[in-house]
Design a protein around this motif. Structure first.
Motif, PDB file in Angstrom:
ATOM      1  N   UNK A  20       0.844  -1.179   0.000  1.00  0.00           N
ATOM      2  CA  UNK A  20       0.000   0.000   0.000  1.00  0.00           C
ATOM      3  C   UNK A  20       0.882   1.233   0.000  1.00  0.00           C
ATOM      4  N   UNK A  21       0.424   2.255  -0.666  1.00  0.00           N
ATOM      5  CA  UNK A  21       1.128   3.525  -0.681  1.00  0.00           C
ATOM      6  C   UNK A  21       0.345   4.493   0.185  1.00  0.00           C
ATOM      7  N   UNK A  22       1.019   5.087   1.147  1.00  0.00           N
ATOM      8  CA  UNK A  22       0.372   6.064   2.027  1.00  0.00           C
ATOM      9  C   UNK A  22       1.039   7.418   1.805  1.00  0.00           C
ATOM     10  N   UNK A  23       0.229   8.432   1.626  1.00  0.00           N
ATOM     11  CA  UNK A  23       0.729   9.789   1.447  1.00  0.00           C
ATOM     12  C   UNK A  23       0.364  10.566   2.700  1.00  0.00           C
ATOM     13  N   UNK A  24       1.362  11.131   3.356  1.00  0.00           N
ATOM     14  CA  UNK A  24       1.146  11.851   4.612  1.00  0.00           C
ATOM     15  C   UNK A  24       0.263  13.074   4.393  1.00  0.00           C
ATOM     16  N   UNK A  25      -0.525  13.407   5.402  1.00  0.00           N
ATOM     17  CA  UNK A  25      -1.401  14.573   5.331  1.00  0.00           C
ATOM     18  C   UNK A  25      -0.621  15.843   5.001  1.00  0.00           C
ATOM     19  N   UNK A  26       0.573  15.980   5.571  1.00  0.00           N
ATOM     20  CA  UNK A  26       1.356  17.199   5.340  1.00  0.00           C
ATOM     21  C   UNK A  26       1.804  17.315   3.881  1.00  0.00           C
ATOM     22  N   UNK A  27       1.983  16.196   3.202  1.00  0.00           N
ATOM     23  CA  UNK A  27       2.336  16.216   1.783  1.00  0.00           C
ATOM     24  C   UNK A  27       1.136  16.696   0.961  1.00  0.00           C
ATOM     25  N   UNK A  28      -0.037  16.192   1.283  1.00  0.00           N
ATOM     26  CA  UNK A  28      -1.249  16.626   0.594  1.00  0.00           C
ATOM     27  C   UNK A  28      -1.494  18.112   0.868  1.00  0.00           C
ATOM     28  N   UNK A  29      -1.200  18.560   2.088  1.00  0.00           N
ATOM     29  CA  UNK A  29      -1.355  19.977   2.437  1.00  0.00           C
ATOM     30  C   UNK A  29      -0.419  20.852   1.600  1.00  0.00           C
ATOM     31  N   UNK A  30       0.799  20.391   1.363  1.00  0.00           N
ATOM     32  CA  UNK A  30       1.731  21.153   0.530  1.00  0.00           C
ATOM     33  C   UNK A  30       1.245  21.232  -0.915  1.00  0.00           C
ATOM     34  N   UNK A  31       0.696  20.137  -1.418  1.00  0.00           N
ATOM     35  CA  UNK A  31       0.124  20.142  -2.770  1.00  0.00           C
ATOM     36  C   UNK A  31      -1.022  21.154  -2.833  1.00  0.00           C
ATOM     37  N   UNK A  32      -1.886  21.138  -1.829  1.00  0.00           N
ATOM     38  CA  UNK A  32      -3.040  22.037  -1.795  1.00  0.00           C
ATOM     39  C   UNK A  32      -2.599  23.495  -1.701  1.00  0.00           C
ATOM     40  N   UNK A  33      -1.616  23.798  -0.870  1.00  0.00           N
ATOM     41  CA  UNK A  33      -1.142  25.171  -0.722  1.00  0.00           C
ATOM     42  C   UNK A  33      -0.530  25.680  -2.023  1.00  0.00           C
ATOM     43  N   UNK A  34       0.239  24.851  -2.696  1.00  0.00           N
ATOM     44  CA  UNK A  34       0.845  25.250  -3.970  1.00  0.00           C
ATOM     45  C   UNK A  34      -0.238  25.467  -5.026  1.00  0.00           C
ATOM     46  N   UNK A  35      -1.235  24.598  -5.057  1.00  0.00           N
ATOM     47  CA  UNK A  35      -2.336  24.743  -6.017  1.00  0.00           C
ATOM     48  C   UNK A  35      -3.109  26.034  -5.751  1.00  0.00           C
ATOM     49  N   UNK A  36      -3.310  26.367  -4.488  1.00  0.00           N
ATOM     50  CA  UNK A  36      -4.004  27.615  -4.145  1.00  0.00           C
ATOM     51  C   UNK A  36      -3.192  28.814  -4.609  1.00  0.00           C
ATOM     52  N   UNK A  49       1.163  36.913   2.564  1.00  0.00           N
ATOM     53  CA  UNK A  49       1.841  35.647   2.816  1.00  0.00           C
ATOM     54  C   UNK A  49       1.357  34.578   1.844  1.00  0.00           C
ATOM     55  N   UNK A  50       2.087  33.518   1.761  1.00  0.00           N
ATOM     56  CA  UNK A  50       1.718  32.399   0.886  1.00  0.00           C
ATOM     57  C   UNK A  50       0.503  31.670   1.483  1.00  0.00           C
ATOM     58  N   UNK A  51      -0.331  31.077   0.634  1.00  0.00           N
ATOM     59  CA  UNK A  51      -1.463  30.303   1.143  1.00  0.00           C
ATOM     60  C   UNK A  51      -0.978  29.153   2.032  1.00  0.00           C
ATOM     61  N   UNK A  52      -1.778  28.824   3.035  1.00  0.00           N
ATOM     62  CA  UNK A  52      -1.494  27.702   3.923  1.00  0.00           C
ATOM     63  C   UNK A  52      -2.664  26.725   3.848  1.00  0.00           C
ATOM     64  N   UNK A  53      -2.374  25.452   4.002  1.00  0.00           N
ATOM     65  CA  UNK A  53      -3.437  24.450   3.927  1.00  0.00           C
ATOM     66  C   UNK A  53      -3.277  23.431   5.045  1.00  0.00           C
ATOM     67  N   UNK A  54      -4.408  22.953   5.520  1.00  0.00           N
ATOM     68  CA  UNK A  54      -4.434  21.814   6.438  1.00  0.00           C
ATOM     69  C   UNK A  54      -5.342  20.774   5.794  1.00  0.00           C
ATOM     70  N   UNK A  55      -5.021  19.526   6.026  1.00  0.00           N
ATOM     71  CA  UNK A  55      -5.724  18.435   5.359  1.00  0.00           C
ATOM     72  C   UNK A  55      -6.020  17.327   6.355  1.00  0.00           C
TER      73      UNK A  55
END
Length: 120
Positions: free
Chosen positions: A18-34, A46-52
């Motif tokens: 199984x491949x698990x992607x940490x929440x903080x990695x998904x948060x970084x993807x979301x912040x960059x997309x924002x 400031x740069x966008x911040x995300x929590x997931x």
């Protein structure tokens, strides 16, 4: 050949782990997309911040950001929601049923900023 090795031979490679992607990695993807979705990011902002929160392969995202003012806040937030959902799905393979966007601050831009400087 043991009984266990015989079982491994019959299980497809993609089903053995199984491949698990940490929440903080998904948060970084979301912040960059924002960040990519904002039309004109404010200079002092400031740069966008995300929590997931990830649960059963679905990511619920909360994005905090700053915008230039005046702008169409609703259109900007809608664009951020769409971009975040698309990028998280494409890069992390997760469904995104919810993207909450919170505008933390509005920064005057252009003529509005000049008018702010004259008011005392």
């Amino acid at each position: 050949m043991t009984a266990l090795s015989g079982v491994k031979d019959r299980i497809a490679a993609g089903e053995r782990g199984e491949t698990r992607i940490a929440d903080r990695v998904v948060a970084k993807i979301a912040a960059q997309a924002a960040k990519e979705a904002i039309d004109e990011p404010p200079e002092q902002g400031g740069a966008p911040r995300a929590t997931v929160t990830v649960h059963r392969g679905a990511a619920r995202v909360r994005v905090s950001l700053e915008l230039g003012y005046p702008c169409d806040i609703g259109r900007q937030c809608g664009g951020v929601r769409r971009r975040v959902a698309e990028r998280v799905k494409a890069l992390a393979g997760m469904e995104v049923p919810e993207v909450a966007v919170q505008v933390e601050r509005l920064h005057p831009t252009g003529a509005s900023a000049a008018a702010q400087g004259r008011i005392q």
